[in-house]
Motif scaffolding. Structure first.
Motif, short mmCIF file in Angstrom:
data_model
loop_
_atom_site.label_atom_id
_atom_site.label_comp_id
_atom_site.label_asym_id
_atom_site.label_seq_id
_atom_site.Cartn_x
_atom_site.Cartn_y
_atom_site.Cartn_z
N LYS A 98 -5.06 11.15 3.06
CA LYS A 98 -3.74 11.39 4.02
C LYS A 98 -3.76 10.67 5.24
CE LYS A 98 -5.00 15.97 3.96
NZ LYS A 98 -5.26 17.20 4.18
N ARG A 99 -4.62 9.73 5.35
CA ARG A 99 -4.72 8.93 6.68
C ARG A 99 -4.66 7.30 6.45
NH1 ARG A 99 -8.54 12.90 7.30
NH2 ARG A 99 -10.18 11.31 6.32
N VAL A 100 -4.39 7.10 5.07
CA VAL A 100 -4.16 5.66 4.78
C VAL A 100 -2.93 5.24 5.19
CG1 VAL A 100 -4.01 4.26 2.74
CG2 VAL A 100 -5.62 5.80 2.73
N PRO A 101 -2.71 4.21 5.89
CA PRO A 101 -1.25 3.77 6.76
C PRO A 101 -0.54 3.06 5.74
CG PRO A 101 -3.05 2.15 7.60
CD PRO A 101 -3.72 3.27 6.67
N PHE A 102 -0.85 2.45 4.63
CA PHE A 102 -0.15 1.52 3.91
C PHE A 102 0.42 1.80 2.39
CE2 PHE A 102 -4.63 0.04 3.80
CZ PHE A 102 -5.09 0.52 2.55
N TRP A 103 0.49 3.20 2.31
CA TRP A 103 0.96 3.47 1.09
C TRP A 103 2.18 3.32 0.41
CZ3 TRP A 103 -3.14 4.49 -1.69
CH2 TRP A 103 -3.98 5.69 -1.37
N LYS A 104 3.08 3.01 1.50
CA LYS A 104 4.44 2.56 1.25
C LYS A 104 4.58 1.26 0.80
CE LYS A 104 6.96 6.19 3.74
NZ LYS A 104 8.16 6.25 4.71
N ASP A 105 3.48 0.29 1.03
CA ASP A 105 3.39 -1.25 0.66
C ASP A 105 2.99 -1.20 -0.65
OD1 ASP A 105 4.39 -1.75 3.22
OD2 ASP A 105 2.29 -1.99 3.85
N LEU A 106 2.13 -0.14 -1.13
CA LEU A 106 1.86 -0.31 -2.66
C LEU A 106 2.74 0.45 -3.61
CD1 LEU A 106 -1.83 0.67 -1.41
CD2 LEU A 106 -0.92 -1.66 -1.94
N ASP A 107 2.02 0.54 -4.78
CA ASP A 107 3.01 1.18 -6.01
C ASP A 107 2.51 2.67 -6.42
OD1 ASP A 107 4.71 -1.22 -6.67
OD2 ASP A 107 2.50 -2.09 -6.87
N PHE A 108 1.07 2.85 -5.98
CA PHE A 108 0.71 4.29 -6.46
C PHE A 108 -0.13 4.64 -5.27
CE2 PHE A 108 0.65 2.12 -10.62
CZ PHE A 108 1.43 3.12 -11.25
N ILE A 109 -0.07 5.77 -4.93
CA ILE A 109 -0.86 6.51 -4.05
C ILE A 109 -2.17 6.83 -4.88
CG2 ILE A 109 -1.57 8.81 -2.57
CD1 ILE A 109 1.40 8.99 -2.41
N GLY A 110 -3.27 6.19 -4.65
CA GLY A 110 -4.62 6.27 -5.35
C GLY A 110 -5.50 7.26 -4.61
N ILE A 111 -6.03 8.03 -5.56
CA ILE A 111 -7.03 9.17 -4.78
C ILE A 111 -8.33 9.27 -5.72
CG2 ILE A 111 -7.53 11.37 -4.06
CD1 ILE A 111 -4.50 11.67 -3.84
N ASP A 112 -9.49 8.80 -5.15
CA ASP A 112 -10.46 9.13 -5.87
C ASP A 112 -10.83 10.75 -5.68
OD1 ASP A 112 -11.07 6.79 -6.46
OD2 ASP A 112 -12.86 6.47 -5.37
N ALA A 113 -10.56 11.68 -6.97
CA ALA A 113 -10.38 13.03 -6.83
C ALA A 113 -11.42 13.87 -6.79
CB ALA A 113 -9.06 13.51 -7.87
N TYR A 114 -12.52 13.70 -6.00
CA TYR A 114 -13.79 14.47 -6.14
C TYR A 114 -13.57 15.85 -5.09
CZ TYR A 114 -15.34 10.51 -8.63
OH TYR A 114 -15.40 9.44 -9.48
N PHE A 115 -12.45 16.37 -4.95
CA PHE A 115 -12.36 17.59 -4.08
C PHE A 115 -13.17 18.74 -4.53
CE2 PHE A 115 -8.39 15.15 -4.34
CZ PHE A 115 -7.95 15.19 -3.30
N PRO A 116 -13.69 19.26 -3.37
CA PRO A 116 -14.49 20.60 -3.87
C PRO A 116 -13.76 21.77 -4.21
CG PRO A 116 -14.08 20.33 -1.43
CD PRO A 116 -13.84 19.03 -2.00
#
Length: 336
Positions: free
Chosen positions: A192-210
């Protein structure tokens, strides 16, 4: 009659659009091999109905006090070299499997990459110069191999937040030499704090959520655990307007696997294949039917399939476990 033809045409366009939305990235995180791979190593990946593999060349930082990155070295495994990445991508391409090239860092003594914190601008600039060379080398490899995706970094939160100008410039430089789709692999508590998502093609997440602290959670337990996280991911996706990609996802076949799914350094723990299967089923139930979700890369897969995993193995790999058969079924459902 003319109105009927227009209606038929619109319905046809809608059906094509829906079909495109249903085609998911069914990915496997393919661990770099010591030597070159052959058809015998590709065949088990094909059997999973995977559409993509993530190829992960590592760069090594010995000391943060002297933060130069060692990469593409003769001392590294073949699959981590530029030549190796290009070769492995070509081998998978022969079986109609696309690649994401995903360079990653390894810091000595197990320092978490997201905690990189340098003391001065001079140290940052030295590190940035080395990191840029690292990334552009493998961006060139991705272009040469016609890889469909490239990942500009993995779990580098403090680096990303401390040096935003560097990242903007890096993305522009990568775009000049690589023509495919770009992402960044944000840690589950970073995205949620990555500032450059709009410059990329995908929002990438390493999805190890508890998700749950139960010993053997049911599929429903895991799905309940996803509720808040999924809402937050969807909220960001609407704000940014880019599809979400799980650059890594997966669970160990161990008791309490949903409690701290990111833990990989702890060998101990009772084998629990059922918990791993339930977690895998739940994440697919929750995300693979969403139009805004692009797909994901399961962590992780070793090239010597016959020697990997097994029913007594409590690690992430699904290989030679009942989980592997489940993965085949899940990926078949969304096979493009």
């Amino acid at each position: 009659m003319k109105q009927n033809l227009v209606l038929v045409f619109l319905l046809l366009l809608l059906s094509i659009s829906c079909a495109k939305q249903e085609k998911k990235i069914n990915g496997i995180s393919f661990v770099a091999s010591r030597d070159s791979i052959r058809d015998i190593h590709v065949a088990p990946v094909v059997k999973t109905n995977a559409s993509h593999v993530a190829l992960m060349p590592f760069g090594f930082v010995r000391e943060l006090n002297n933060p130069e990155i060692v990469f593409n070295s003769k001392r590294q495994w073949f699959g981590e070299t530029k030549k190796g990445v290009e070769f492995e991508a070509s081998q998978f391409k022969k079986s109609s499997i696309e690649s994401m090239v995903k360079p990653q860092l390894w810091i000595s003594r197990g320092v978490f990459t997201g905690a990189i914190q340098l003391k001065s601008d001079a140290e940052w600039e030295l590190f940035e110069k080395s990191y840029e060379q690292f990334i552009l080398t493998y961006a060139a490899a991705a272009e040469s191999a016609k890889a469909s995706m490239f990942c500009i970094g993995t779990e580098l939160e403090k680096f990303v937040l401390a040096r935003p100008l560097f990242w903007s410039q890096l993305i522009a430089k990568v775009r000049k030499i690589y023509s495919g789709k770009l992402t960044y692999a944000a840690n589950w508590d970073e995205y949620k704090r990555v500032p450059f998502w709009k410059d990329l093609d995908f929002i990438g997440i390493d999805a190890y959520f508890p998700l749950t602290d139960k010993q053997t959670p049911t599929v429903l337990d895991f799905e309940k655990g996803w509720a808040t996280h999924k809402n937050e991911i969807a909220r960001l996706q609407r704000q940014i307007g880019k599809p979400v990609l799980f650059t890594e996802y997966g669970y160990r076949s161990v008791d309490y696997t949903g409690d701290k799914p990111w833990e990989s350094d702890r060998i101990a723990g009772k084998v629990n294949i059922e918990a791993q299967q339930n977690a895998l089923q739940a994440i697919h139930n929750q995300f693979w039917n969403e139009s805004w979700f692009a797909g994901g890369f399961l962590w992780k897969w070793f090239h010597e399939h016959e020697r990997a995993g097994g029913e007594k193995n409590n690690r992430f790999t699904p290989q030679n476990k009942a989980t592997e058969k489940l993965l085949e079924q899940l990926y078949l459902q969304k096979k493009g």
